[in-house]
Design a protein around this motif. Structure first.
Motif, PDB file in Angstrom:
ATOM      1  N   ASP A 348       0.838  -1.193   0.000  1.00  0.00           N
ATOM      2  CA  ASP A 348       0.000   0.000   0.000  1.00  0.00           C
ATOM      3  C   ASP A 348       0.879   1.251   0.000  1.00  0.00           C
ATOM      4  O   ASP A 348       1.856   1.339   0.739  1.00  0.00           O
ATOM      5  CB  ASP A 348      -0.897  -0.015   1.242  1.00  0.00           C
ATOM      6  N   SER A 349       0.561   2.203  -0.843  1.00  0.00           N
ATOM      7  CA  SER A 349       1.306   3.461  -0.913  1.00  0.00           C
ATOM      8  C   SER A 349       0.344   4.607  -1.156  1.00  0.00           C
ATOM      9  O   SER A 349      -0.653   4.455  -1.872  1.00  0.00           O
ATOM     10  CB  SER A 349       2.341   3.404  -2.038  1.00  0.00           C
ATOM     11  N   ASN A 350       0.641   5.754  -0.549  1.00  0.00           N
ATOM     12  CA  ASN A 350      -0.200   6.935  -0.737  1.00  0.00           C
ATOM     13  C   ASN A 350       0.264   7.795  -1.910  1.00  0.00           C
ATOM     14  O   ASN A 350      -0.348   8.823  -2.198  1.00  0.00           O
ATOM     15  CB  ASN A 350      -0.193   7.790   0.539  1.00  0.00           C
ATOM     16  N   PHE A 351       1.343   7.387  -2.555  1.00  0.00           N
ATOM     17  CA  PHE A 351       1.878   8.171  -3.666  1.00  0.00           C
ATOM     18  C   PHE A 351       1.213   7.764  -4.976  1.00  0.00           C
ATOM     19  O   PHE A 351       1.048   6.578  -5.263  1.00  0.00           O
ATOM     20  CB  PHE A 351       3.392   7.987  -3.777  1.00  0.00           C
ATOM     21  N   ILE A 352       0.830   8.769  -5.762  1.00  0.00           N
ATOM     22  CA  ILE A 352       0.230   8.509  -7.065  1.00  0.00           C
ATOM     23  C   ILE A 352       0.945   9.327  -8.143  1.00  0.00           C
ATOM     24  O   ILE A 352       1.516  10.385  -7.858  1.00  0.00           O
ATOM     25  CB  ILE A 352      -1.276   8.833  -7.083  1.00  0.00           C
ATOM     26  N   ASP A 353       0.897   8.837  -9.349  1.00  0.00           N
ATOM     27  CA  ASP A 353       1.432   9.558 -10.500  1.00  0.00           C
ATOM     28  C   ASP A 353       0.251  10.205 -11.218  1.00  0.00           C
ATOM     29  O   ASP A 353      -0.515   9.519 -11.899  1.00  0.00           O
ATOM     30  CB  ASP A 353       2.159   8.579 -11.430  1.00  0.00           C
ATOM     31  N   PRO A 354       0.068  11.529 -11.061  1.00  0.00           N
ATOM     32  CA  PRO A 354      -1.111  12.170 -11.664  1.00  0.00           C
ATOM     33  C   PRO A 354      -1.135  12.105 -13.191  1.00  0.00           C
ATOM     34  O   PRO A 354      -2.200  12.254 -13.789  1.00  0.00           O
ATOM     35  CB  PRO A 354      -1.023  13.621 -11.172  1.00  0.00           C
ATOM     36  N   SER A 355       0.032  11.833 -13.801  1.00  0.00           N
ATOM     37  CA  SER A 355       0.056  11.727 -15.273  1.00  0.00           C
ATOM     38  C   SER A 355      -0.692  10.477 -15.751  1.00  0.00           C
ATOM     39  O   SER A 355      -1.065  10.391 -16.919  1.00  0.00           O
ATOM     40  CB  SER A 355       1.496  11.702 -15.785  1.00  0.00           C
ATOM     41  N   LEU A 356      -0.908   9.514 -14.826  1.00  0.00           N
ATOM     42  CA  LEU A 356      -1.642   8.304 -15.185  1.00  0.00           C
ATOM     43  C   LEU A 356      -3.157   8.516 -15.144  1.00  0.00           C
ATOM     44  O   LEU A 356      -3.920   7.660 -15.595  1.00  0.00           O
ATOM     45  CB  LEU A 356      -1.267   7.155 -14.246  1.00  0.00           C
ATOM     46  N   LEU A 357      -3.574   9.664 -14.574  1.00  0.00           N
ATOM     47  CA  LEU A 357      -4.999   9.987 -14.529  1.00  0.00           C
ATOM     48  C   LEU A 357      -5.437  10.542 -15.884  1.00  0.00           C
ATOM     49  O   LEU A 357      -4.675  11.233 -16.557  1.00  0.00           O
ATOM     50  CB  LEU A 357      -5.278  11.027 -13.439  1.00  0.00           C
ATOM     51  N   ASN A 358      -6.672  10.260 -16.259  1.00  0.00           N
ATOM     52  CA  ASN A 358      -7.188  10.856 -17.485  1.00  0.00           C
ATOM     53  C   ASN A 358      -7.440  12.350 -17.243  1.00  0.00           C
ATOM     54  O   ASN A 358      -7.483  12.800 -16.085  1.00  0.00           O
ATOM     55  CB  ASN A 358      -8.452  10.137 -17.966  1.00  0.00           C
ATOM     56  N   PRO A 359      -7.592  13.155 -18.298  1.00  0.00           N
ATOM     57  CA  PRO A 359      -7.768  14.607 -18.140  1.00  0.00           C
ATOM     58  C   PRO A 359      -8.907  14.992 -17.193  1.00  0.00           C
ATOM     59  O   PRO A 359      -8.774  15.949 -16.420  1.00  0.00           O
ATOM     60  CB  PRO A 359      -8.043  15.081 -19.571  1.00  0.00           C
ATOM     61  N   GLN A 360     -10.014  14.254 -17.239  1.00  0.00           N
ATOM     62  CA  GLN A 360     -11.143  14.563 -16.371  1.00  0.00           C
ATOM     63  C   GLN A 360     -10.782  14.345 -14.900  1.00  0.00           C
ATOM     64  O   GLN A 360     -11.124  15.173 -14.033  1.00  0.00           O
ATOM     65  CB  GLN A 360     -12.351  13.695 -16.747  1.00  0.00           C
ATOM     66  N   ASP A 361     -10.076  13.251 -14.597  1.00  0.00           N
ATOM     67  CA  ASP A 361      -9.685  12.989 -13.215  1.00  0.00           C
ATOM     68  C   ASP A 361      -8.614  13.964 -12.738  1.00  0.00           C
ATOM     69  O   ASP A 361      -8.575  14.326 -11.553  1.00  0.00           O
ATOM     70  CB  ASP A 361      -9.204  11.543 -13.061  1.00  0.00           C
ATOM     71  N   GLN A 362      -7.731  14.392 -13.619  1.00  0.00           N
ATOM     72  CA  GLN A 362      -6.760  15.426 -13.257  1.00  0.00           C
ATOM     73  C   GLN A 362      -7.479  16.722 -12.886  1.00  0.00           C
ATOM     74  O   GLN A 362      -7.117  17.397 -11.918  1.00  0.00           O
ATOM     75  CB  GLN A 362      -5.789  15.670 -14.411  1.00  0.00           C
TER      76      GLN A 362
END
Length: 389
Positions: A348-362
Protein backbone atom coordinates in the motif's frame (compact mmCIF):
# COMPACT_ATOMS: atom_id res chain seq x y z
CA UNK A 1 -25.42 4.03 -15.96
CA UNK A 2 -26.73 5.05 -12.51
CA UNK A 3 -30.35 4.68 -11.42
CA UNK A 4 -30.68 8.47 -11.59
CA UNK A 5 -29.46 8.51 -15.19
CA UNK A 6 -31.69 5.57 -16.17
CA UNK A 7 -34.79 7.22 -14.75
CA UNK A 8 -33.93 10.58 -16.30
CA UNK A 9 -33.52 8.88 -19.67
CA UNK A 10 -37.01 7.39 -19.35
CA UNK A 11 -38.66 10.54 -17.96
CA UNK A 12 -37.36 12.82 -20.68
CA UNK A 13 -40.25 11.45 -22.75
CA UNK A 14 -42.79 12.07 -19.98
CA UNK A 15 -44.91 15.02 -21.07
CA UNK A 16 -48.48 14.76 -19.66
CA UNK A 17 -49.97 17.29 -22.05
CA UNK A 18 -48.81 15.22 -25.04
CA UNK A 19 -49.37 11.71 -23.76
CA UNK A 20 -52.44 9.65 -22.97
CA UNK A 21 -52.81 8.24 -19.47
CA UNK A 22 -51.99 4.78 -20.86
CA UNK A 23 -48.75 6.07 -22.34
CA UNK A 24 -47.88 7.79 -19.06
CA UNK A 25 -48.59 4.60 -17.13
CA UNK A 26 -46.30 2.70 -19.50
CA UNK A 27 -43.46 5.14 -18.71
CA UNK A 28 -44.13 4.93 -14.97
CA UNK A 29 -44.02 1.12 -15.18
CA UNK A 30 -40.59 1.43 -16.84
CA UNK A 31 -39.37 3.66 -14.00
CA UNK A 32 -40.66 1.20 -11.37
CA UNK A 33 -38.95 -1.63 -13.23
CA UNK A 34 -35.59 0.17 -13.01
CA UNK A 35 -36.13 0.92 -9.33
CA UNK A 36 -36.94 -2.75 -8.68
CA UNK A 37 -33.77 -3.85 -10.51
CA UNK A 38 -31.73 -1.46 -8.37
CA UNK A 39 -33.41 -2.64 -5.17
CA UNK A 40 -32.75 -6.30 -6.00
CA UNK A 41 -29.08 -5.54 -6.63
CA UNK A 42 -28.77 -3.67 -3.33
CA UNK A 43 -30.60 -6.42 -1.39
CA UNK A 44 -28.17 -9.00 -2.76
CA UNK A 45 -25.21 -6.89 -1.59
CA UNK A 46 -26.78 -6.46 1.83
CA UNK A 47 -27.43 -10.20 2.16
CA UNK A 48 -23.87 -11.08 1.12
CA UNK A 49 -22.42 -8.58 3.58
CA UNK A 50 -24.63 -9.81 6.41
CA UNK A 51 -23.46 -13.38 5.69
CA UNK A 52 -19.88 -12.16 6.12
CA UNK A 53 -20.74 -10.62 9.50
CA UNK A 54 -22.47 -13.80 10.69
CA UNK A 55 -19.54 -15.99 9.60
CA UNK A 56 -17.03 -13.62 11.24
CA UNK A 57 -18.91 -13.77 14.56
CA UNK A 58 -18.45 -17.56 14.66
CA UNK A 59 -15.00 -17.96 13.07
CA UNK A 60 -11.69 -19.08 14.53
CA UNK A 61 -8.44 -17.27 13.69
CA UNK A 62 -7.72 -19.34 10.57
CA UNK A 63 -11.22 -18.72 9.23
CA UNK A 64 -11.01 -15.02 10.09
CA UNK A 65 -7.96 -14.66 7.86
CA UNK A 66 -9.87 -16.10 4.91
CA UNK A 67 -12.97 -14.06 5.66
CA UNK A 68 -10.99 -10.83 5.91
CA UNK A 69 -9.39 -11.60 2.53
CA UNK A 70 -12.78 -12.21 0.88
CA UNK A 71 -14.31 -9.19 2.66
CA UNK A 72 -11.69 -6.98 0.97
CA UNK A 73 -12.44 -8.64 -2.39
CA UNK A 74 -16.14 -8.03 -1.82
CA UNK A 75 -15.43 -4.34 -1.19
CA UNK A 76 -13.39 -4.21 -4.41
CA UNK A 77 -16.21 -5.84 -6.38
CA UNK A 78 -18.81 -3.40 -5.01
CA UNK A 79 -16.56 -0.40 -5.68
CA UNK A 80 -16.01 -1.54 -9.27
CA UNK A 81 -19.79 -1.64 -9.72
CA UNK A 82 -20.74 1.56 -7.89
CA UNK A 83 -17.59 3.73 -7.43
CA UNK A 84 -19.11 4.50 -4.01
CA UNK A 85 -16.65 5.60 -1.33
CA UNK A 86 -19.33 5.12 1.31
CA UNK A 87 -19.90 1.51 0.22
CA UNK A 88 -16.20 0.77 0.81
CA UNK A 89 -16.25 2.61 4.15
CA UNK A 90 -19.27 0.62 5.32
CA UNK A 91 -17.94 -2.79 4.24
CA UNK A 92 -14.38 -2.28 5.48
CA UNK A 93 -15.22 -0.46 8.73
CA UNK A 94 -18.12 -2.62 9.90
CA UNK A 95 -16.39 -5.76 8.62
CA UNK A 96 -13.15 -5.04 10.49
CA UNK A 97 -15.11 -3.97 13.57
CA UNK A 98 -16.64 -7.45 13.53
CA UNK A 99 -13.20 -9.06 13.07
CA UNK A 100 -11.70 -7.08 15.97
CA UNK A 101 -14.65 -7.89 18.24
CA UNK A 102 -14.35 -11.59 17.42
CA UNK A 103 -10.60 -11.59 18.13
CA UNK A 104 -11.19 -9.80 21.46
CA UNK A 105 -13.96 -12.27 22.31
CA UNK A 106 -11.68 -15.26 21.60
CA UNK A 107 -8.83 -13.67 23.59
CA UNK A 108 -11.17 -13.11 26.54
CA UNK A 109 -12.22 -16.77 26.38
CA UNK A 110 -8.64 -18.03 26.21
CA UNK A 111 -6.88 -15.68 28.66
CA UNK A 112 -9.74 -14.17 30.66
CA UNK A 113 -12.18 -13.38 31.89
CA UNK A 114 -10.68 -9.90 32.15
CA UNK A 115 -11.75 -7.16 34.56
CA UNK A 116 -13.97 -4.49 32.93
CA UNK A 117 -12.31 -2.80 29.95
CA UNK A 118 -13.18 -0.93 26.78
CA UNK A 119 -11.48 -1.26 23.40
CA UNK A 120 -11.61 2.02 21.45
CA UNK A 121 -11.20 2.56 17.71
CA UNK A 122 -9.08 5.48 16.48
CA UNK A 123 -8.02 6.92 13.11
CA UNK A 124 -9.99 5.80 10.08
CA UNK A 125 -11.53 3.03 12.21
CA UNK A 126 -12.75 5.64 14.70
CA UNK A 127 -14.24 7.70 11.86
CA UNK A 128 -15.64 4.53 10.17
CA UNK A 129 -13.71 5.55 7.07
CA UNK A 130 -11.57 2.46 6.55
CA UNK A 131 -10.60 1.58 2.99
CA UNK A 132 -9.25 -1.53 1.26
CA UNK A 133 -5.92 -1.47 3.09
CA UNK A 134 -5.45 -0.16 6.62
CA UNK A 135 -3.50 -0.63 9.82
CA UNK A 136 -4.48 -0.97 13.46
CA UNK A 137 -5.35 2.16 15.44
CA UNK A 138 -6.78 1.37 18.89
CA UNK A 139 -6.50 2.25 22.56
CA UNK A 140 -7.45 0.29 25.67
CA UNK A 141 -9.02 1.50 28.92
CA UNK A 142 -9.50 -0.71 31.97
CA UNK A 143 -11.04 -0.26 35.39
CA UNK A 144 -9.07 1.40 38.17
CA UNK A 145 -7.07 -1.02 40.28
CA UNK A 146 -6.78 -3.68 37.57
CA UNK A 147 -3.35 -5.19 36.90
CA UNK A 148 -1.76 -3.67 33.78
CA UNK A 149 0.21 -6.90 33.21
CA UNK A 150 -3.05 -8.72 32.45
CA UNK A 151 -4.05 -6.14 29.83
CA UNK A 152 -0.57 -5.97 28.38
CA UNK A 153 -0.85 -9.70 27.66
CA UNK A 154 -4.36 -9.23 26.28
CA UNK A 155 -3.28 -6.36 24.02
CA UNK A 156 -0.34 -8.36 22.67
CA UNK A 157 -2.56 -11.32 21.84
CA UNK A 158 -5.22 -9.17 20.13
CA UNK A 159 -2.74 -7.05 18.14
CA UNK A 160 -0.77 -10.12 16.99
CA UNK A 161 -3.98 -11.94 16.05
CA UNK A 162 -5.28 -8.99 14.04
CA UNK A 163 -1.98 -8.83 12.18
CA UNK A 164 -2.24 -12.55 11.45
CA UNK A 165 -5.76 -12.00 10.09
CA UNK A 166 -4.46 -9.32 7.72
CA UNK A 167 -4.83 -6.01 9.57
CA UNK A 168 -1.26 -4.79 9.84
CA UNK A 169 0.27 -3.18 12.92
CA UNK A 170 0.42 0.60 13.12
CA UNK A 171 3.85 1.91 12.15
CA UNK A 172 3.35 4.80 14.56
CA UNK A 173 2.64 2.45 17.46
CA UNK A 174 -0.95 3.62 18.07
CA UNK A 175 -1.96 0.29 19.61
CA UNK A 176 -2.61 -0.96 23.16
CA UNK A 177 0.66 -2.95 23.07
CA UNK A 178 2.24 0.49 23.51
CA UNK A 179 1.64 1.52 27.14
CA UNK A 180 0.98 5.06 25.91
CA UNK A 181 -2.30 3.77 24.46
CA UNK A 182 -3.22 1.47 27.38
CA UNK A 183 -4.11 2.41 30.95
CA UNK A 184 -6.85 2.69 33.57
CA UNK A 185 -9.61 5.27 33.23
CA UNK A 186 -8.16 7.42 36.01
CA UNK A 187 -4.71 7.31 34.43
CA UNK A 188 -6.19 8.34 31.07
CA UNK A 189 -7.96 11.26 32.72
CA UNK A 190 -4.75 12.27 34.51
CA UNK A 191 -2.78 12.20 31.24
CA UNK A 192 -5.29 14.46 29.56
CA UNK A 193 -5.50 16.79 32.60
CA UNK A 194 -1.71 17.11 32.83
CA UNK A 195 -1.42 17.80 29.11
CA UNK A 196 -4.07 20.54 29.34
CA UNK A 197 -2.17 22.18 32.22
CA UNK A 198 1.43 21.57 31.05
CA UNK A 199 1.05 21.88 27.29
CA UNK A 200 4.10 20.65 25.40
CA UNK A 201 5.64 19.37 28.65
CA UNK A 202 2.65 17.14 29.30
CA UNK A 203 2.52 13.37 28.73
CA UNK A 204 0.58 13.69 25.45
CA UNK A 205 1.61 15.59 22.33
CA UNK A 206 -0.65 17.74 20.16
CA UNK A 207 -0.64 14.85 17.66
CA UNK A 208 -1.81 12.46 20.39
CA UNK A 209 -4.69 14.80 21.24
CA UNK A 210 -5.71 14.97 17.58
CA UNK A 211 -5.68 11.16 17.41
CA UNK A 212 -7.93 10.96 20.49
CA UNK A 213 -10.52 13.20 18.79
CA UNK A 214 -11.50 10.27 16.56
CA UNK A 215 -12.21 7.93 19.50
CA UNK A 216 -15.16 5.57 18.97
CA UNK A 217 -16.45 2.80 21.24
CA UNK A 218 -15.81 -0.65 19.78
CA UNK A 219 -16.50 -3.16 22.53
CA UNK A 220 -16.39 -3.51 26.30
CA UNK A 221 -17.73 -1.66 29.35
CA UNK A 222 -19.98 1.28 28.43
CA UNK A 223 -19.52 2.98 31.83
CA UNK A 224 -15.76 3.14 31.30
CA UNK A 225 -16.38 4.47 27.79
CA UNK A 226 -18.68 7.24 29.01
CA UNK A 227 -16.11 8.22 31.62
CA UNK A 228 -13.43 8.48 28.96
CA UNK A 229 -15.73 10.10 26.39
CA UNK A 230 -16.61 12.89 28.83
CA UNK A 231 -13.00 14.09 28.51
CA UNK A 232 -13.15 14.60 24.73
CA UNK A 233 -14.33 18.26 24.81
CA UNK A 234 -11.34 19.05 27.03
CA UNK A 235 -8.82 18.08 24.35
CA UNK A 236 -8.93 21.64 22.98
CA UNK A 237 -8.62 23.54 26.28
CA UNK A 238 -4.89 24.29 25.99
CA UNK A 239 -4.75 27.25 23.59
CA UNK A 240 -1.05 26.83 22.76
CA UNK A 241 -1.55 23.21 21.75
CA UNK A 242 -4.67 24.07 19.77
CA UNK A 243 -2.73 26.76 17.92
CA UNK A 244 0.00 24.24 17.14
CA UNK A 245 -2.60 21.76 15.84
CA UNK A 246 -4.30 24.35 13.65
CA UNK A 247 -1.08 25.77 12.24
CA UNK A 248 0.15 22.30 11.32
CA UNK A 249 -2.88 21.86 9.04
CA UNK A 250 -3.63 25.42 7.91
CA UNK A 251 -0.11 26.11 6.69
CA UNK A 252 0.77 22.70 5.26
CA UNK A 253 1.59 23.22 1.56
CA UNK A 254 -0.56 21.36 -0.94
CA UNK A 255 0.93 19.85 -4.13
CA UNK A 256 -0.69 22.38 -6.48
CA UNK A 257 1.30 25.22 -7.94
CA UNK A 258 0.62 28.15 -10.24
CA UNK A 259 -1.81 27.58 -13.10
CA UNK A 260 -2.89 24.28 -11.52
CA UNK A 261 0.40 22.47 -12.06
CA UNK A 262 0.93 19.50 -9.77
CA UNK A 263 3.99 19.73 -7.52
CA UNK A 264 5.71 16.34 -7.60
CA UNK A 265 8.52 14.65 -5.68
CA UNK A 266 11.82 15.71 -7.28
CA UNK A 267 13.88 12.71 -6.22
CA UNK A 268 13.85 9.51 -4.20
CA UNK A 269 11.74 6.37 -4.68
CA UNK A 270 8.60 8.45 -5.33
CA UNK A 271 10.09 10.82 -7.89
CA UNK A 272 7.43 12.19 -10.22
CA UNK A 273 4.58 11.39 -7.82
CA UNK A 274 2.55 13.25 -5.20
CA UNK A 275 1.42 12.08 -1.77
CA UNK A 276 -2.36 11.84 -1.86
CA UNK A 277 -2.46 11.55 1.95
CA UNK A 278 -0.23 14.34 3.30
CA UNK A 279 -0.96 16.56 0.31
CA UNK A 280 -4.64 15.73 -0.05
CA UNK A 281 -7.16 13.99 2.14
CA UNK A 282 -5.27 14.20 5.47
CA UNK A 283 -5.29 18.04 5.68
CA UNK A 284 -9.01 17.98 4.87
CA UNK A 285 -9.90 15.25 7.38
CA UNK A 286 -7.70 16.61 10.20
CA UNK A 287 -8.70 20.25 9.81
CA UNK A 288 -12.39 19.31 9.80
CA UNK A 289 -11.72 17.14 12.87
CA UNK A 290 -10.14 20.07 14.74
CA UNK A 291 -12.89 22.49 13.76
CA UNK A 292 -15.56 20.01 14.84
CA UNK A 293 -13.94 19.49 18.24
CA UNK A 294 -13.51 23.24 18.77
CA UNK A 295 -17.20 23.77 18.02
CA UNK A 296 -18.26 20.91 20.35
CA UNK A 297 -19.53 18.65 17.57
CA UNK A 298 -19.98 15.08 18.80
CA UNK A 299 -19.35 13.24 15.53
CA UNK A 300 -16.36 11.29 14.26
CA UNK A 301 -17.32 10.88 10.59
CA UNK A 302 -15.71 13.53 8.37
CA UNK A 303 -18.85 13.95 6.26
CA UNK A 304 -21.09 14.29 9.34
CA UNK A 305 -18.65 16.79 10.82
CA UNK A 306 -18.80 18.88 7.64
CA UNK A 307 -22.60 18.76 7.77
CA UNK A 308 -22.62 19.81 11.44
CA UNK A 309 -20.17 22.68 10.78
CA UNK A 310 -22.48 23.85 8.01
CA UNK A 311 -25.49 23.69 10.34
CA UNK A 312 -23.59 25.81 12.88
CA UNK A 313 -22.78 28.25 10.04
CA UNK A 314 -19.05 27.75 10.51
CA UNK A 315 -18.93 26.62 6.87
CA UNK A 316 -21.09 28.07 4.12
CA UNK A 317 -23.46 25.75 2.26
CA UNK A 318 -21.36 26.18 -0.88
CA UNK A 319 -18.02 25.42 0.78
CA UNK A 320 -19.41 22.45 2.72
CA UNK A 321 -20.83 20.95 -0.50
CA UNK A 322 -17.50 21.47 -2.26
CA UNK A 323 -15.62 19.84 0.63
CA UNK A 324 -17.92 16.81 0.52
CA UNK A 325 -17.17 16.53 -3.20
CA UNK A 326 -13.43 16.94 -2.56
CA UNK A 327 -13.57 14.19 0.07
CA UNK A 328 -15.27 11.78 -2.32
CA UNK A 329 -12.80 12.62 -5.11
CA UNK A 330 -9.67 12.11 -2.99
CA UNK A 331 -10.83 8.99 -1.13
CA UNK A 332 -12.24 7.56 -4.35
CA UNK A 333 -8.82 7.97 -6.00
CA UNK A 334 -7.15 6.43 -2.97
CA UNK A 335 -9.43 3.40 -3.16
CA UNK A 336 -8.85 3.06 -6.92
CA UNK A 337 -5.08 3.04 -6.46
CA UNK A 338 -5.34 0.68 -3.47
CA UNK A 339 -7.38 -1.71 -5.60
CA UNK A 340 -4.69 -1.80 -8.28
CA UNK A 341 -1.95 -2.33 -5.67
CA UNK A 342 -3.85 -5.18 -4.01
CA UNK A 343 -4.61 -6.94 -7.29
CA UNK A 344 -0.94 -6.63 -8.31
CA UNK A 345 0.30 -7.81 -4.92
CA UNK A 346 2.08 -4.50 -4.24
CA UNK A 347 2.47 -2.72 -0.90
CA UNK A 348 0.00 0.00 0.00
CA UNK A 349 1.31 3.46 -0.91
CA UNK A 350 -0.20 6.94 -0.74
CA UNK A 351 1.88 8.17 -3.67
CA UNK A 352 0.23 8.51 -7.07
CA UNK A 353 1.43 9.56 -10.50
CA UNK A 354 -1.11 12.17 -11.66
CA UNK A 355 0.06 11.73 -15.27
CA UNK A 356 -1.64 8.30 -15.19
CA UNK A 357 -5.00 9.99 -14.53
CA UNK A 358 -7.19 10.86 -17.48
CA UNK A 359 -7.77 14.61 -18.14
CA UNK A 360 -11.14 14.56 -16.37
CA UNK A 361 -9.68 12.99 -13.21
CA UNK A 362 -6.76 15.43 -13.26
CA UNK A 363 -9.32 18.24 -13.37
CA UNK A 364 -11.21 16.68 -10.45
CA UNK A 365 -8.00 16.33 -8.43
CA UNK A 366 -7.17 20.01 -9.00
CA UNK A 367 -10.68 20.95 -7.90
CA UNK A 368 -10.31 18.93 -4.67
CA UNK A 369 -6.93 20.43 -3.81
CA UNK A 370 -8.18 23.97 -4.48
CA UNK A 371 -11.13 23.39 -2.14
CA UNK A 372 -8.78 22.24 0.63
CA UNK A 373 -6.76 25.43 0.09
CA UNK A 374 -10.03 27.34 0.42
CA UNK A 375 -10.74 25.51 3.69
CA UNK A 376 -7.25 26.39 4.96
CA UNK A 377 -7.81 30.08 4.18
CA UNK A 378 -11.24 30.01 5.80
CA UNK A 379 -9.93 28.32 8.95
CA UNK A 380 -7.09 30.84 9.13
CA UNK A 381 -9.61 33.70 9.04
CA UNK A 382 -11.88 32.04 11.62
CA UNK A 383 -9.25 31.08 14.18
CA UNK A 384 -6.47 33.63 13.64
CA UNK A 385 -8.49 36.50 12.22
CA UNK A 386 -10.78 37.02 15.18
CA UNK A 387 -13.79 35.05 13.92
CA UNK A 388 -13.71 32.38 16.64
CA UNK A 389 -14.79 32.67 20.22
Amino acid sequence: MSLYEKINEILKHYSPERLSFKERLFIIDKVQEKIKEEEESLRKKEEEFNRFLTQISQADLYELKKLHYFLTRFAIKVFEETSSVKDVHLICSEGRDAVAKRVIEMTNSELGPFPPFVWVALGSAGRKEETLSTDQDYLLIYEDGADDVIFKEMAQRVVDSLEEVGIRKCKGGVMPTNEKWRSSLTEWKERIEKTIKMGKKGPLSSLDLMILMDSRFLTGDTTLWEGFRSMMPRLVENKALVREMLESMIFIPLPLGLFGKFILEKDGPHKGKLNLKTGGWAPLVVLIRLMACLYRIDETSTLKRIEALRDKEVLSSELSADLVEAFHILIGMRISFQKEQILKGEEDSNFIDPSLLNPQDQKRLRFALRKIEELQKHANEVFFGGGYG
